[in-house]
Motif scaffolding. Structure first.
Motif, PDB file in Angstrom:
ATOM      1  N   SER A   1      -5.330  -4.380  -4.491  1.00 31.23           N
ATOM      2  CA  SER A   1      -6.659  -4.139  -3.943  1.00 31.23           C
ATOM      3  C   SER A   1      -6.521  -3.166  -2.777  1.00 31.23           C
ATOM      4  CB  SER A   1      -7.252  -5.449  -3.444  1.00 31.23           C
ATOM      5  OG  SER A   1      -6.547  -5.866  -2.284  1.00 31.23           O
ATOM      6  N   GLU A   2      -7.651  -2.548  -2.396  1.00 32.98           N
ATOM      7  CA  GLU A   2      -7.607  -1.539  -1.345  1.00 32.98           C
ATOM      8  C   GLU A   2      -6.986  -2.081  -0.059  1.00 32.98           C
ATOM      9  OE1 GLU A   2     -11.115   0.745  -0.764  1.00 32.98           O
ATOM     10  OE2 GLU A   2     -10.506   1.454   1.217  1.00 32.98           O
ATOM     11  N   SER A   3      -7.402  -3.285   0.353  1.00 38.22           N
ATOM     12  CA  SER A   3      -6.914  -3.770   1.653  1.00 38.22           C
ATOM     13  C   SER A   3      -5.433  -4.147   1.582  1.00 38.22           C
ATOM     14  CB  SER A   3      -7.756  -4.944   2.130  1.00 38.22           C
ATOM     15  OG  SER A   3      -7.852  -5.907   1.113  1.00 38.22           O
ATOM     16  N   LEU A   4      -5.033  -4.709   0.452  1.00 36.57           N
ATOM     17  CA  LEU A   4      -3.624  -5.072   0.296  1.00 36.57           C
ATOM     18  C   LEU A   4      -2.761  -3.812   0.260  1.00 36.57           C
ATOM     19  CD1 LEU A   4      -2.351  -7.766   0.174  1.00 36.57           C
ATOM     20  CD2 LEU A   4      -2.395  -7.708  -2.319  1.00 36.57           C
ATOM     21  N   LEU A   5      -3.252  -2.818  -0.471  1.00 33.16           N
ATOM     22  CA  LEU A   5      -2.514  -1.556  -0.584  1.00 33.16           C
ATOM     23  C   LEU A   5      -2.357  -0.910   0.791  1.00 33.16           C
ATOM     24  CD1 LEU A   5      -1.219   0.598  -2.365  1.00 33.16           C
ATOM     25  CD2 LEU A   5      -3.484   1.573  -2.749  1.00 33.16           C
ATOM     26  N   GLU A   6      -3.444  -0.955   1.558  1.00 33.99           N
ATOM     27  CA  GLU A   6      -3.382  -0.332   2.882  1.00 33.99           C
ATOM     28  C   GLU A   6      -2.310  -1.006   3.745  1.00 33.99           C
ATOM     29  OE1 GLU A   6      -7.020  -0.218   5.130  1.00 33.99           O
ATOM     30  OE2 GLU A   6      -6.134   1.149   6.601  1.00 33.99           O
ATOM     31  N   SER A   7      -2.287  -2.337   3.738  1.00 27.26           N
ATOM     32  CA  SER A   7      -1.305  -2.970   4.624  1.00 27.26           C
ATOM     33  C   SER A   7       0.106  -2.871   4.054  1.00 27.26           C
ATOM     34  CB  SER A   7      -1.709  -4.391   4.987  1.00 27.26           C
ATOM     35  OG  SER A   7      -1.412  -5.280   3.962  1.00 27.26           O
ATOM     36  N   GLU A   8       0.229  -2.803   2.724  1.00 26.17           N
ATOM     37  CA  GLU A   8       1.558  -2.580   2.148  1.00 26.17           C
ATOM     38  C   GLU A   8       2.098  -1.211   2.568  1.00 26.17           C
ATOM     39  OE1 GLU A   8       3.769  -4.342   0.256  1.00 26.17           O
ATOM     40  OE2 GLU A   8       2.495  -6.076   0.623  1.00 26.17           O
ATOM     41  N   LEU A   9       1.223  -0.220   2.558  1.00 24.62           N
ATOM     42  CA  LEU A   9       1.654   1.143   2.876  1.00 24.62           C
ATOM     43  C   LEU A   9       1.870   1.352   4.366  1.00 24.62           C
ATOM     44  CD1 LEU A   9      -0.613   3.348   0.577  1.00 24.62           C
ATOM     45  CD2 LEU A   9       1.872   3.075   0.432  1.00 24.62           C
ATOM     46  N   PHE A  10       0.879   0.948   5.139  1.00 22.58           N
ATOM     47  CA  PHE A  10       0.880   1.325   6.549  1.00 22.58           C
ATOM     48  C   PHE A  10       1.220   0.169   7.485  1.00 22.58           C
ATOM     49  CE2 PHE A  10      -2.077   4.079   4.236  1.00 22.58           C
ATOM     50  CZ  PHE A  10      -1.452   5.296   4.450  1.00 22.58           C
ATOM     51  N   GLY A  11       1.320  -1.036   6.925  1.00 23.10           N
ATOM     52  CA  GLY A  11       1.628  -2.196   7.749  1.00 23.10           C
ATOM     53  C   GLY A  11       0.389  -2.754   8.439  1.00 23.10           C
ATOM     54  N   HIS A  12       0.557  -3.870   9.116  1.00 20.24           N
ATOM     55  CA  HIS A  12      -0.563  -4.406   9.882  1.00 20.24           C
ATOM     56  C   HIS A  12      -0.056  -5.138  11.113  1.00 20.24           C
ATOM     57  CE1 HIS A  12       0.082  -7.856   6.927  1.00 20.24           C
ATOM     58  NE2 HIS A  12       0.414  -8.357   8.096  1.00 20.24           N
TER      59      HIS A  12
END
Ligand SMILES: Nc1ncnc2c1ncn2[C@@H]1O[C@H](COP(=O)(O)OP(=O)(O)OP(=O)(O)O)[C@@H](O)[C@H]1O
Ligand SMILES: [Mg+2]
Length: 459
Positions: A204-215
């Motif tokens: 999903s968009e939010s999961l992908l974002e944190s996988e890529l850029f971290g959180h």
């Protein structure tokens, strides 16, 4: 194996009801009456998930949570809160509980939370596994091919490996894009650094974002701890963005920024930082079309489009088939403990006549299956699936092509028996042999030596 869920509550009616619902959904369940019992059961059973009430006698759900987080870090804890314990539940999520449901809740609601928790744990585990596999794989995964088209691909890989620009790998499904991406990395100066892959279509968009850029810790529900993200972890190495055509537009903008300035900003962070990462992307869709349809950013497209490696479909490089088949037979022998020594000419001819919509991956599966079910030392047409013998869908075929295919089909049905095949085809054996020669199914050496050409071992 079904996941094991431990339900902890001092109300036996509650645990019974939840166990019933979860079991019905296919989970294994255990029940514990209260905190102490829960603690004991958790240590003994090491469940995948613990669903626990917060307020229970001497040992509360929060106590249980703390113990579990210390001793069983893999176990997911979900809290059930009654009126008045919500505050502590929120606090508990900060301490590492996955989530909470407030009583009264519908069983369905809890099911959803449990499944979501297991799903995100599964994805995290897969990613971890993928990363270790990739890290350990320092050697080059061989890309097989000798057709002129693949030689071109090898040359482009070498050129791409030497450069630092982003690379876009295009090709139909199963052509070997991921292999090419790895080769770009392992042949370049970054080969001792990580190569980390992610499939942009799978998350999903939010999961992908944190996988890529971290959180940051606490950036969203479930963000229990700070996460570095792929770009940071791959620093000095390569990030492989698979299926980039399916990346949501908001993330395309972030990737563009990373490409232009190396700047990364984790979810929930106030500041960016700079990484040194090479981007290799792959797509089986036409990005140009996606740009036209407004689904892909034009600026990112141009940025990626400077170095393109187009991997041709298998049907355009049929000469690679024998090499690939040899390799896949060897691998399948090892996996299955079989001793298949090769493949008959008829079977190779049949493979060359098929149009391979699933490309090399499909060929790999076909050979895997043929080896697994092989009753012969050699793979014969009979061991190949029926669709290999069906007319090509993409082309209108000539009479010659049709004849060739039909002969192969009859040979398959007669299990390579040429006398019977000739009989069915209404021609004599010599004519059949001439046709086999003409279609390149039979080589010169075969002569008229019975059925040896099929590779069958006759006792
Ligand atoms: N030239 C090749 N030599 C050896 N194995 C190959 C070759 N091309 C593909 N394969 C094998 O075929 C399978 C599919 O390859 P890969 O995953 O790289 O394809 P892909 O283009 O990324 O597919 P998709 O678009 O579906 O992700 C893999 O098991 C890979 O090892
Ligand atoms: Mg792929």
């Amino acid at each position: 194996m079904n996941e094991h869920i431990l339900i902890v509550d001092d109300d036996p009616g509650m645990t019974e009801m939840l166990a019933e619902v979860l079991r019905h959904r296919g989970f294994r369940t255990s029940r514990a009456a209260g905190g102490e019992d829960g603690m004991r059961a958790a240590r003994e059973l090491r469940p995948d998930v613990i669903v626990t009430d917060v307020r229970m006698g001497a040992v509360s759900g929060i106590d249980l949570l703390r113990t579990v987080k210390g001793e069983l870090p893999e176990t997911i804890v979900i809290l059930m809160t009654a009126f008045g314990t919500l505050e502590s539940a929120i606090e508990a999520v900060r301490e590492g509980a996955y989530d909470y449901v407030s009583k009264p809740f519908k069983a369905q609601e809890l099911l959803l939370v449990v499944e979501r928790a297991l799903e995100s744990r599964r994805i995290a585990a897969e990613n971890r596994q993928l990363k270790t596999v990739l890290r350990e794989q320092s050697g080059i995964t061989e890309i097989i091919g000798r057709s002129p088209k693949m030689i071109d691909v090898f040359k482009t890989i070498a050129r791409a490996a030497d450069s630092t620009a982003a690379v876009l790998i295009q090709g139909e499904t199963g052509v070997g894009k991921e292999l090419v991406a790895r080769a770009v990395h392992t042949h370049g100066s970054r080969k001792t650094r990580p190569f980390l892959a992610i499939n942009c279509a799978a998350l999903s968009e939010s999961l992908l974002e944190s996988e890529l850029f971290g959180h940051e810790k606490g950036a969203f529900t479930g963000a229990v701890a700070k996460k570095a993200g792929l770009f940071k972890e791959a620093n000095g190495g390569t990030v492989f963005l698979d299926e980039i055509g399916d990346m949501p537009p908001a993330l395309q903008a972030k990737v563009l920024r990373a490409l232009q300035s190396g700047e990364i900003r984790p979810v929930g962070a106030n500041e960016s930082f700079v990484v040194d990462v090479r981007i290799v992307a792959a797509t089986n869709r036409s990005l140009r079309e996606a740009v036209k349809d407004g689904q892909f950013r034009e600026d990112l497209y141009y940025r990626l489009n400077t170095l393109v490696i187009a991997v041709p479909p298998l049907r355009d490089r049929l000469d690679d088939i024998p090499l690939l088949v040899d390799q896949f037979i060897k691998a399948a022998n090892i996996r299955t403990g079989k001793h298949v020594t090769g493949i008959s000419k008829e079977a190779i001819a049949a493979l060359r006549g098929y149009d391979w919509p699933g490309n090399v991956r499909e060929l790999e599966h076909v050979i895997d299956r043929a080896v697994a079910f092989a009753r012969e030392e050699v793979i014969v047409p009979d061991a190949l699936p029926a669709e290999i013998f069906e007319p090509r869908q993409s082309t209108l075929e000539s009479l010659d092509e049709m004849e060739r295919r039909h002969i192969l089909y009859v040979l398959r049905k007669t299990q390579g028996n040429r006398n019977r095949a000739a009989e069915i085809l209404g021609i004599d054996r010599k004519t059949l042999y001439r046709k086999l020669l003409k279609f390149g199914i039979e080589g010169d050496e075969g002569g008229d030596a019975g059925d040896a050409g099929t590779g069958r071992t006759n006792p």
